[in-house]
Design a protein around this motif. Structure first.
Motif, PDB file in Angstrom:
ATOM      1  N   LEU A  55       7.609  22.944   4.661  1.00 42.94           N
ATOM      2  CA  LEU A  55       6.684  21.812   4.777  1.00 42.94           C
ATOM      3  C   LEU A  55       6.696  21.032   3.478  1.00 42.94           C
ATOM      4  O   LEU A  55       6.688  21.620   2.389  1.00 42.94           O
ATOM      5  N   ALA A  56       6.718  19.717   3.611  1.00 46.13           N
ATOM      6  CA  ALA A  56       6.679  18.839   2.447  1.00 46.13           C
ATOM      7  C   ALA A  56       5.673  17.730   2.682  1.00 46.13           C
ATOM      8  O   ALA A  56       5.466  17.299   3.825  1.00 46.13           O
ATOM      9  N   THR A  57       5.049  17.299   1.615  1.00 47.59           N
ATOM     10  CA  THR A  57       4.274  16.065   1.647  1.00 47.59           C
ATOM     11  C   THR A  57       4.972  15.062   0.737  1.00 47.59           C
ATOM     12  O   THR A  57       5.457  15.418  -0.338  1.00 47.59           O
ATOM     13  N   VAL A  58       5.033  13.829   1.198  1.00 48.16           N
ATOM     14  CA  VAL A  58       5.747  12.772   0.480  1.00 48.16           C
ATOM     15  C   VAL A  58       4.805  11.587   0.319  1.00 48.16           C
ATOM     16  O   VAL A  58       4.220  11.109   1.300  1.00 48.16           O
ATOM     17  N   ARG A  59       4.662  11.118  -0.887  1.00 43.57           N
ATOM     18  CA  ARG A  59       3.871   9.912  -1.149  1.00 43.57           C
ATOM     19  C   ARG A  59       4.798   8.855  -1.734  1.00 43.57           C
ATOM     20  O   ARG A  59       5.429   9.079  -2.774  1.00 43.57           O
ATOM     21  N   ILE A  60       4.894   7.743  -1.047  1.00 45.02           N
ATOM     22  CA  ILE A  60       5.770   6.642  -1.460  1.00 45.02           C
ATOM     23  C   ILE A  60       4.898   5.496  -1.944  1.00 45.02           C
ATOM     24  O   ILE A  60       3.971   5.070  -1.248  1.00 45.02           O
ATOM     25  N   SER A  61       5.176   5.010  -3.141  1.00 45.38           N
ATOM     26  CA  SER A  61       4.368   3.932  -3.702  1.00 45.38           C
ATOM     27  C   SER A  61       5.242   2.961  -4.477  1.00 45.38           C
ATOM     28  O   SER A  61       6.294   3.332  -5.008  1.00 45.38           O
ATOM     29  N   ARG A  62       4.802   1.728  -4.522  1.00 47.17           N
ATOM     30  CA  ARG A  62       5.499   0.686  -5.278  1.00 47.17           C
ATOM     31  C   ARG A  62       4.839   0.544  -6.646  1.00 47.17           C
ATOM     32  O   ARG A  62       3.623   0.349  -6.735  1.00 47.17           O
ATOM     33  N   THR A  63       5.589   0.694  -7.715  1.00 41.46           N
ATOM     34  CA  THR A  63       5.063   0.592  -9.068  1.00 41.46           C
ATOM     35  C   THR A  63       5.918  -0.399  -9.863  1.00 41.46           C
ATOM     36  O   THR A  63       6.923  -0.934  -9.364  1.00 41.46           O
ATOM     37  N   LYS A  64       5.540  -0.604 -11.115  1.00 39.85           N
ATOM     38  CA  LYS A  64       6.332  -1.484 -11.965  1.00 39.85           C
ATOM     39  C   LYS A  64       7.736  -0.942 -12.188  1.00 39.85           C
ATOM     40  O   LYS A  64       8.681  -1.702 -12.396  1.00 39.85           O
ATOM     41  N   GLU A 107       0.839  -1.192   0.000  1.00 40.63           N
ATOM     42  CA  GLU A 107       0.000   0.000   0.000  1.00 40.63           C
ATOM     43  C   GLU A 107       0.880   1.252   0.000  1.00 40.63           C
ATOM     44  O   GLU A 107       1.951   1.257   0.603  1.00 40.63           O
ATOM     45  N   PRO A 108       0.451   2.326  -0.653  1.00 47.51           N
ATOM     46  CA  PRO A 108       1.233   3.562  -0.632  1.00 47.51           C
ATOM     47  C   PRO A 108       1.242   4.172   0.765  1.00 47.51           C
ATOM     48  O   PRO A 108       0.360   3.907   1.588  1.00 47.51           O
ATOM     49  N   THR A 109       2.232   5.013   1.033  1.00 49.79           N
ATOM     50  CA  THR A 109       2.380   5.678   2.325  1.00 49.79           C
ATOM     51  C   THR A 109       2.507   7.174   2.102  1.00 49.79           C
ATOM     52  O   THR A 109       3.229   7.619   1.205  1.00 49.79           O
ATOM     53  N   TRP A 110       1.817   7.931   2.951  1.00 50.29           N
ATOM     54  CA  TRP A 110       1.836   9.394   2.869  1.00 50.29           C
ATOM     55  C   TRP A 110       2.474   9.943   4.141  1.00 50.29           C
ATOM     56  O   TRP A 110       2.154   9.490   5.250  1.00 50.29           O
ATOM     57  N   PHE A 111       3.374  10.925   3.987  1.00 45.80           N
ATOM     58  CA  PHE A 111       4.035  11.557   5.125  1.00 45.80           C
ATOM     59  C   PHE A 111       3.932  13.070   5.003  1.00 45.80           C
ATOM     60  O   PHE A 111       3.844  13.621   3.901  1.00 45.80           O
ATOM     61  N   GLU A 125       8.962   8.110  -5.111  1.00 49.40           N
ATOM     62  CA  GLU A 125       8.728   9.144  -4.108  1.00 49.40           C
ATOM     63  C   GLU A 125       8.234  10.400  -4.831  1.00 49.40           C
ATOM     64  O   GLU A 125       8.963  10.978  -5.631  1.00 49.40           O
ATOM     65  N   ASP A 126       7.003  10.806  -4.547  1.00 50.18           N
ATOM     66  CA  ASP A 126       6.456  12.061  -5.069  1.00 50.18           C
ATOM     67  C   ASP A 126       6.490  13.084  -3.944  1.00 50.18           C
ATOM     68  O   ASP A 126       5.853  12.886  -2.904  1.00 50.18           O
ATOM     69  N   VAL A 127       7.211  14.166  -4.153  1.00 54.63           N
ATOM     70  CA  VAL A 127       7.450  15.160  -3.106  1.00 54.63           C
ATOM     71  C   VAL A 127       6.944  16.518  -3.561  1.00 54.63           C
ATOM     72  O   VAL A 127       7.214  16.953  -4.685  1.00 54.63           O
ATOM     73  N   ARG A 128       6.202  17.193  -2.656  1.00 55.98           N
ATOM     74  CA  ARG A 128       5.804  18.585  -2.852  1.00 55.98           C
ATOM     75  C   ARG A 128       6.316  19.357  -1.650  1.00 55.98           C
ATOM     76  O   ARG A 128       5.917  19.099  -0.514  1.00 55.98           O
ATOM     77  N   LEU A 129       7.206  20.300  -1.903  1.00 52.24           N
ATOM     78  CA  LEU A 129       7.955  20.979  -0.850  1.00 52.24           C
ATOM     79  C   LEU A 129       7.848  22.483  -1.033  1.00 52.24           C
ATOM     80  O   LEU A 129       7.838  22.985  -2.160  1.00 52.24           O
ATOM     81  N   ALA A 130       7.751  23.216   0.085  1.00 56.61           N
ATOM     82  CA  ALA A 130       7.732  24.682   0.013  1.00 56.61           C
ATOM     83  C   ALA A 130       8.460  25.260   1.218  1.00 56.61           C
ATOM     84  O   ALA A 130       8.379  24.726   2.328  1.00 56.61           O
ATOM     85  N   PHE A 131       9.171  26.358   0.982  1.00 60.97           N
ATOM     86  CA  PHE A 131       9.806  27.151   2.037  1.00 60.97           C
ATOM     87  C   PHE A 131       9.249  28.571   1.947  1.00 60.97           C
ATOM     88  O   PHE A 131       9.009  29.093   0.851  1.00 60.97           O
ATOM     89  N   GLY A 132       9.086  29.213   3.124  1.00 64.38           N
ATOM     90  CA  GLY A 132       8.548  30.560   3.160  1.00 64.38           C
ATOM     91  C   GLY A 132       9.603  31.598   3.496  1.00 64.38           C
ATOM     92  O   GLY A 132      10.509  31.341   4.304  1.00 64.38           O
ATOM     93  N   TYR A 133       9.476  32.786   2.894  1.00 63.56           N
ATOM     94  CA  TYR A 133      10.441  33.868   3.089  1.00 63.56           C
ATOM     95  C   TYR A 133       9.707  35.196   3.258  1.00 63.56           C
ATOM     96  O   TYR A 133       8.733  35.470   2.540  1.00 63.56           O
ATOM     97  N   GLY A 134      10.172  36.014   4.202  1.00 58.82           N
ATOM     98  CA  GLY A 134       9.609  37.330   4.407  1.00 58.82           C
ATOM     99  C   GLY A 134      10.160  38.334   3.418  1.00 58.82           C
ATOM    100  O   GLY A 134      11.065  38.029   2.619  1.00 58.82           O
ATOM    101  N   PRO A 135       9.633  39.571   3.447  1.00 60.65           N
ATOM    102  CA  PRO A 135      10.076  40.578   2.468  1.00 60.65           C
ATOM    103  C   PRO A 135      11.545  40.952   2.589  1.00 60.65           C
ATOM    104  O   PRO A 135      12.133  41.444   1.614  1.00 60.65           O
ATOM    105  N   ASP A 136      12.156  40.702   3.744  1.00 57.98           N
ATOM    106  CA  ASP A 136      13.579  41.018   3.922  1.00 57.98           C
ATOM    107  C   ASP A 136      14.466  39.793   3.804  1.00 57.98           C
ATOM    108  O   ASP A 136      15.645  39.832   4.164  1.00 57.98           O
ATOM    109  N   GLU A 137      13.924  38.688   3.291  1.00 54.66           N
ATOM    110  CA  GLU A 137      14.686  37.447   3.139  1.00 54.66           C
ATOM    111  C   GLU A 137      14.761  37.077   1.664  1.00 54.66           C
ATOM    112  O   GLU A 137      13.772  37.191   0.935  1.00 54.66           O
ATOM    113  N   GLU A 138      15.933  36.596   1.246  1.00 54.55           N
ATOM    114  CA  GLU A 138      16.115  36.203  -0.147  1.00 54.55           C
ATOM    115  C   GLU A 138      16.097  34.679  -0.277  1.00 54.55           C
ATOM    116  O   GLU A 138      16.870  33.987   0.384  1.00 54.55           O
ATOM    117  N   PRO A 139      15.226  34.131  -1.099  1.00 53.52           N
ATOM    118  CA  PRO A 139      15.259  32.688  -1.346  1.00 53.52           C
ATOM    119  C   PRO A 139      16.607  32.282  -1.938  1.00 53.52           C
ATOM    120  O   PRO A 139      17.188  33.022  -2.732  1.00 53.52           O
TER     121      PRO A 139
END
Length: 472
Positions: free
Chosen positions: A335-344, A320-324, A349-363
């Motif tokens: 924050l990231a969400t990770v979905r791990i699944s077994r396929t052929k 079964e797939p697993t979500w974290f 690993e499908d990952v969606r990741l985001a980081f936040g920055y204020g107006p005085d911070e440079e990514p």
């Protein structure tokens, strides 16, 4: 309709402490269990739940109570115990509050919301009963129709709690949509937003002027035919079926906050020695200088970061797939969400990741090629898309318009480059050539894109690139 009350305690509520809380309704209240004992319920005389209490959760990750509740929790580690009251019955919410108050008085700590847990007195509830049976036998479900499962969440942040995760599974198993209703002041966790895909699933926001609207699109909604659905504008026609947009949704201001959003997929050969989560950790370290702070199978993320423990959970749940959900430290929102699944193809690993920055911070945009190279050379990257968007530093999703992200870069993994015919991957219609990553004999390719948050022209270049790579 339901109401949540949460106890944040310094010590684990032992059986006697829990019993003292459960008897807050008087000794005549019936006690039962659900979910193989994971949920304890106070019930009426007919066996229907008044209050459902989840097993205490040990939280070892700093900042989660502040992120999800706006509350100050005891120092980590602390115990998080949720009680969910059926608010169709006035006494049920008071029962949940008394339960939380007694837990806090005996185990130390605090309760959320504070006003719900001020009394230790027994709630007079003789003769109280619940008229409807619990929808779908799920404590988190408030309304069940033949089209949707409806969950009402009166919390600062609608998070992917164990309660809500159960509701998602119940809806998916019944092939129904999931509709989440929250008050105007609530926001949505990215973990929930990323899981609310596909009509008729929606985030419904209560609004004084419009009644209800979709928190992600602003479309005005009404309850009709067994679900929340869009309404047509007064001047709509069959050829132009317009939907009005709530005024509250359009009341957005540019604060200067930005988010760096990264989505990628890795495909590993199936191997008993495979360790998962390393790809996410590599990107996290490259962009922040530190590993993730914690992870969990629901929110709050409660376990300190460990690729070994994450891998063990995924192996135990296979096939079964697993979500974290994975979170960063409070001073660098991530924050990231990770979905791990077994396929052929192997283990994905499908990952969606985001980081936040204020107006005085440079990514850290200069670090993106290095992060991509780490994925291609060590973690079997298949593809990766990087975006920059004007959005909140704390990563919470507001019920307001936030502009779409703009693409900064796309990365094609080494195997995908290898199987592409001729020089198609290297010779593109873009003005800037791709950057080679990894060994020259088996490179991956990094395609820079003009990422200006004020100009969506980058999506046209991205679409041209995709059409070219597909041979269209």
């Amino acid at each position: 309709m339901t109401k949540d009350v949460i106890a944040l305690t310094q010590r684990m509520p032992d059986p006697w402490t829990v019993l003292a809380g459960l008897l807050s309704g008087g000794s005549d209240k019936l006690v039962g269990t659900e979910g193989e004992g994971a949920v304890v319920q106070l019930r009426d005389e007919d066996g229907r739940p008044l209050v459902s209490v989840e097993a205490p959760l040990l939280v070892q990750v700093a900042g989660e109570a502040e992120r999800l509740l706006g509350a100050t929790a005891p120092p980590v580690p602390f115990w998080w115990t949720e009680a969910r009251a059926t608010t169709g019955v006035e006494e049920a919410e008071r029962l949940a509050g008394t339960f939380a108050a007694r837990l806090v008085s005996l185990a130390g700590g605090s309760a959320w919301p504070p006003e719900a847990a001020r009394s230790l007195a027994v709630v007079k509830s003789e003769g109280v009963s619940v008229v409807p049976a619990p929808a779908a036998a799920q404590p988190a479900v408030d309304v069940l129709t033949d089209k949707v499962v409806v969950v009402i969440q009166d919390r600062p942040v609608v998070a992917m709690t164990a309660w809500l995760s159960d509701a998602f599974r119940a809806a998916a198993g019944a092939e129904l949509g999931l509709q989440i209703v929250s008050p105007a002041g609530s926001t949505l966790s990215p973990a929930v937003r990323d899981s609310l895909s596909g009509w008729p699933s929606r985030w419904i926001v209560q609004d004084e002027r419009e009644g209800y609207y979709d928190g992600r699109t602003g479309a005005v909604l009404r309850w009709q035919d067994g679900m929340f659905a869009t309404v047509e504008a007064a001047d709509a026609t069959p050829d132009d079926p317009r939907t009005p947009v709530a005024a509250s949704y359009k009341e957005a201001a540019d604060t200067g906050d930005r988010q760096l959003a990264i989505s990628f997929r890795t495909v590993h050969p199936a191997d008993d020695r495979l360790v998962l989560g390393g790809a996410l950790e590599s990107v996290w370290r490259e962009l922040t200088g530190e590993p993730p702070a914690g992870w969990g199978t629901a929110e709050p993320a409660n376990v300190p970061w460990s690729v070994r423990q994450l891998t063990d959970v995924a192996y135990d749940r296979a096939p079964e797939p697993t979500w974290f959900v994975v979170v960063g430290s409070p001073d660098r929102p991530g924050l990231a969400t990770v979905r791990i699944s077994r396929t052929k193809a192997g283990v994905e690993e499908d990952v969606r990741l985001a980081f936040g920055y204020g107006p005085d911070e440079e990514p850290p945009l200069d670090s993106l090629p290095r992060a991509a190279e780490a994925l291609t050379t060590r973690h079997h990257l298949q593809s990766m898309l990087v975006q920059l968007r004007k959005a909140r530093r704390d990563l919470a999703v507001p019920p307001r318009f936030e502009g779409p992200g703009v693409p900064l870069a796309f990365v094609l993994g080494a195997e995908e480059v290898r199987v592409m015919p001729g020089d198609r991957a290297r010779r593109t219609p873009l003005s800037e050539p791709p950057v080679q990553l990894g060994p020259r004999t088996r490179p991956a390719l990094y395609y820079p894109l003009p990422g200006n948050p004020s100009d969506l022209a980058g999506w046209r270049d991205f679409e041209r690139l995709m059409r070219h790579l597909k041979g269209e």
